[in-house]
Design a protein around this motif. Structure first.
Motif, PDB file in Angstrom:
ATOM      1  N   GLY A   1       0.793  -1.219   0.000  1.00  0.00           N
ATOM      2  CA  GLY A   1       0.000   0.000   0.000  1.00  0.00           C
ATOM      3  C   GLY A   1       0.823   1.266   0.000  1.00  0.00           C
ATOM      4  O   GLY A   1       0.292   2.366  -0.227  1.00  0.00           O
ATOM      5  N   GLY A   2       2.111   1.125   0.257  1.00  0.00           N
ATOM      6  CA  GLY A   2       2.991   2.283   0.318  1.00  0.00           C
ATOM      7  C   GLY A   2       3.523   2.695  -1.044  1.00  0.00           C
ATOM      8  O   GLY A   2       3.123   2.147  -2.083  1.00  0.00           O
TER       9      GLY A   2
ATOM     10  N   ARG B   1      -0.889   2.543 -11.261  1.00  0.00           N
ATOM     11  CA  ARG B   1      -0.178   2.576  -9.974  1.00  0.00           C
ATOM     12  C   ARG B   1       1.239   3.135 -10.116  1.00  0.00           C
ATOM     13  O   ARG B   1       1.746   3.766  -9.187  1.00  0.00           O
ATOM     14  N   PHE B   2       1.868   2.880 -11.243  1.00  0.00           N
ATOM     15  CA  PHE B   2       3.250   3.314 -11.476  1.00  0.00           C
ATOM     16  C   PHE B   2       3.265   4.440 -12.510  1.00  0.00           C
ATOM     17  O   PHE B   2       2.441   4.468 -13.438  1.00  0.00           O
ATOM     18  N   THR B   3       4.235   5.343 -12.367  1.00  0.00           N
ATOM     19  CA  THR B   3       4.409   6.431 -13.314  1.00  0.00           C
ATOM     20  C   THR B   3       5.882   6.563 -13.682  1.00  0.00           C
ATOM     21  O   THR B   3       6.724   6.732 -12.789  1.00  0.00           O
ATOM     22  N   ILE B   4       6.160   6.475 -14.965  1.00  0.00           N
ATOM     23  CA  ILE B   4       7.529   6.675 -15.444  1.00  0.00           C
ATOM     24  C   ILE B   4       7.674   8.124 -15.904  1.00  0.00           C
ATOM     25  O   ILE B   4       6.748   8.700 -16.498  1.00  0.00           O
TER      26      ILE B   4
ATOM     27  N   ASP C   1      13.851  13.340 -16.702  1.00  0.00           N
ATOM     28  CA  ASP C   1      14.318  14.725 -16.679  1.00  0.00           C
ATOM     29  C   ASP C   1      15.576  14.764 -17.533  1.00  0.00           C
ATOM     30  O   ASP C   1      16.651  14.349 -17.082  1.00  0.00           O
ATOM     31  N   ASN C   2      15.420  15.251 -18.749  1.00  0.00           N
ATOM     32  CA  ASN C   2      16.550  15.246 -19.670  1.00  0.00           C
ATOM     33  C   ASN C   2      17.645  16.228 -19.256  1.00  0.00           C
ATOM     34  O   ASN C   2      18.778  16.119 -19.721  1.00  0.00           O
ATOM     35  N   THR C   3      17.325  17.177 -18.382  1.00  0.00           N
ATOM     36  CA  THR C   3      18.349  18.114 -17.908  1.00  0.00           C
ATOM     37  C   THR C   3      19.230  17.474 -16.843  1.00  0.00           C
ATOM     38  O   THR C   3      20.341  17.933 -16.599  1.00  0.00           O
ATOM     39  N   LYS C   4      18.702  16.409 -16.219  1.00  0.00           N
ATOM     40  CA  LYS C   4      19.449  15.710 -15.175  1.00  0.00           C
ATOM     41  C   LYS C   4      19.912  14.323 -15.616  1.00  0.00           C
ATOM     42  O   LYS C   4      20.480  13.580 -14.824  1.00  0.00           O
ATOM     43  N   ASN C   5      19.613  13.972 -16.879  1.00  0.00           N
ATOM     44  CA  ASN C   5      19.994  12.644 -17.388  1.00  0.00           C
ATOM     45  C   ASN C   5      19.472  11.522 -16.483  1.00  0.00           C
ATOM     46  O   ASN C   5      20.200  10.563 -16.198  1.00  0.00           O
ATOM     47  N   THR C   6      18.240  11.652 -16.074  1.00  0.00           N
ATOM     48  CA  THR C   6      17.691  10.717 -15.106  1.00  0.00           C
ATOM     49  C   THR C   6      16.255  10.350 -15.468  1.00  0.00           C
ATOM     50  O   THR C   6      15.495  11.203 -15.941  1.00  0.00           O
ATOM     51  N   ILE C   7      15.928   9.076 -15.246  1.00  0.00           N
ATOM     52  CA  ILE C   7      14.536   8.658 -15.315  1.00  0.00           C
ATOM     53  C   ILE C   7      14.099   8.199 -13.935  1.00  0.00           C
ATOM     54  O   ILE C   7      14.921   7.850 -13.086  1.00  0.00           O
ATOM     55  N   TYR C   8      12.796   8.206 -13.745  1.00  0.00           N
ATOM     56  CA  TYR C   8      12.224   7.846 -12.463  1.00  0.00           C
ATOM     57  C   TYR C   8      11.083   6.848 -12.673  1.00  0.00           C
ATOM     58  O   TYR C   8      10.452   6.826 -13.719  1.00  0.00           O
ATOM     59  N   LEU C   9      10.833   6.082 -11.644  1.00  0.00           N
ATOM     60  CA  LEU C   9       9.659   5.230 -11.612  1.00  0.00           C
ATOM     61  C   LEU C   9       8.999   5.451 -10.255  1.00  0.00           C
ATOM     62  O   LEU C   9       9.526   4.998  -9.229  1.00  0.00           O
ATOM     63  N   GLN C  10       7.907   6.177 -10.269  1.00  0.00           N
ATOM     64  CA  GLN C  10       7.126   6.397  -9.057  1.00  0.00           C
ATOM     65  C   GLN C  10       6.164   5.222  -8.902  1.00  0.00           C
ATOM     66  O   GLN C  10       5.343   4.972  -9.794  1.00  0.00           O
ATOM     67  N   MET C  11       6.282   4.527  -7.796  1.00  0.00           N
ATOM     68  CA  MET C  11       5.472   3.338  -7.566  1.00  0.00           C
ATOM     69  C   MET C  11       4.548   3.574  -6.380  1.00  0.00           C
ATOM     70  O   MET C  11       5.013   3.796  -5.258  1.00  0.00           O
ATOM     71  N   ASP C  12       3.266   3.570  -6.637  1.00  0.00           N
ATOM     72  CA  ASP C  12       2.262   3.781  -5.602  1.00  0.00           C
ATOM     73  C   ASP C  12       1.409   2.537  -5.423  1.00  0.00           C
ATOM     74  O   ASP C  12       1.370   1.666  -6.300  1.00  0.00           O
ATOM     75  N   THR C  13       0.720   2.474  -4.307  1.00  0.00           N
ATOM     76  CA  THR C  13      -0.146   1.325  -3.994  1.00  0.00           C
ATOM     77  C   THR C  13       0.594   0.013  -4.252  1.00  0.00           C
ATOM     78  O   THR C  13       0.119  -0.882  -4.955  1.00  0.00           O
ATOM     79  N   LEU C  14       1.760  -0.080  -3.684  1.00  0.00           N
ATOM     80  CA  LEU C  14       2.605  -1.246  -3.928  1.00  0.00           C
ATOM     81  C   LEU C  14       1.986  -2.507  -3.352  1.00  0.00           C
ATOM     82  O   LEU C  14       1.309  -2.473  -2.310  1.00  0.00           O
ATOM     83  N   LYS C  15       2.242  -3.617  -4.033  1.00  0.00           N
ATOM     84  CA  LYS C  15       1.743  -4.926  -3.631  1.00  0.00           C
ATOM     85  C   LYS C  15       2.927  -5.862  -3.410  1.00  0.00           C
ATOM     86  O   LYS C  15       3.998  -5.659  -4.010  1.00  0.00           O
ATOM     87  N   PRO C  16       2.750  -6.892  -2.613  1.00  0.00           N
ATOM     88  CA  PRO C  16       3.851  -7.851  -2.418  1.00  0.00           C
ATOM     89  C   PRO C  16       4.366  -8.431  -3.731  1.00  0.00           C
ATOM     90  O   PRO C  16       5.566  -8.693  -3.869  1.00  0.00           O
ATOM     91  N   GLU C  17       3.494  -8.585  -4.706  1.00  0.00           N
ATOM     92  CA  GLU C  17       3.918  -9.137  -5.999  1.00  0.00           C
ATOM     93  C   GLU C  17       4.760  -8.168  -6.816  1.00  0.00           C
ATOM     94  O   GLU C  17       5.279  -8.529  -7.874  1.00  0.00           O
ATOM     95  N   ASP C  18       4.914  -6.928  -6.335  1.00  0.00           N
ATOM     96  CA  ASP C  18       5.823  -5.987  -6.990  1.00  0.00           C
ATOM     97  C   ASP C  18       7.263  -6.179  -6.533  1.00  0.00           C
ATOM     98  O   ASP C  18       8.175  -5.530  -7.063  1.00  0.00           O
TER      99      ASP C  18
END
Length: 124
Positions: A14-15, A66-69, A72-89
């Motif tokens: 759930g976190g 639940r997830f958002t990719i 930020d091309n200025t920081k040369n970085t990608i992110y994966l925001q993961m919400d409502t996490l489940k044990p199967e994640d």
């Protein structure tokens, strides 16, 4: 291209958690980027991808909504925001990069460069 994933950890069901992937050694904005994951005893599977221009994102059905990719091309970085996490994640999460996509964004064979992975553990 060198990729360095970070941000994994232990979280309760759930976190939320955000993992990051920093790229170096190339023109970051010219690469398609993606996240894959591999759970214990299972094959690696596609999670999400984002186009070079940020205009298109793609998700596996299991994480859609639940997830958002993002990137930020200025920081040369990608992110994966993961919400409502489940044990199967629970899995090692890998970032990947490629200059060209042929066919499906979810196809592992498209990606030429891979990070070392970061472990995400979701407790029930």
């Amino acid at each position: 291209v060198q990729l360095q994933a970070s941000g994994g950890g232990l979280v309760q069901a759930g976190g939320s958690l955000r993992v990051s992937c920093a790229a170096s050694g190339a023109t970051f904005g010219s690469y398609y980027m993606a996240w894959f994951r591999q759970a214990p005893g299972k094959e690696r599977e596609f999670v999400a991808a984002i186009s070079r221009s940020l205009k298109s994102t793609y998700y596996a059905d299991s994480v859609k909504g639940r997830f958002t990719i993002s990137r930020d091309n200025t920081k040369n970085t990608i992110y994966l925001q993961m919400d409502t996490l489940k044990p199967e994640d629970t899995a090692v999460y890998y970032c990947a990069a490629t200059p060209i996509i042929s066919g499906r964004e979810a196809s592992e064979q498209n990606y030429l460069y891979w990070g070392q992975g970061t472990l995400v553990t979701v407790s029930s």
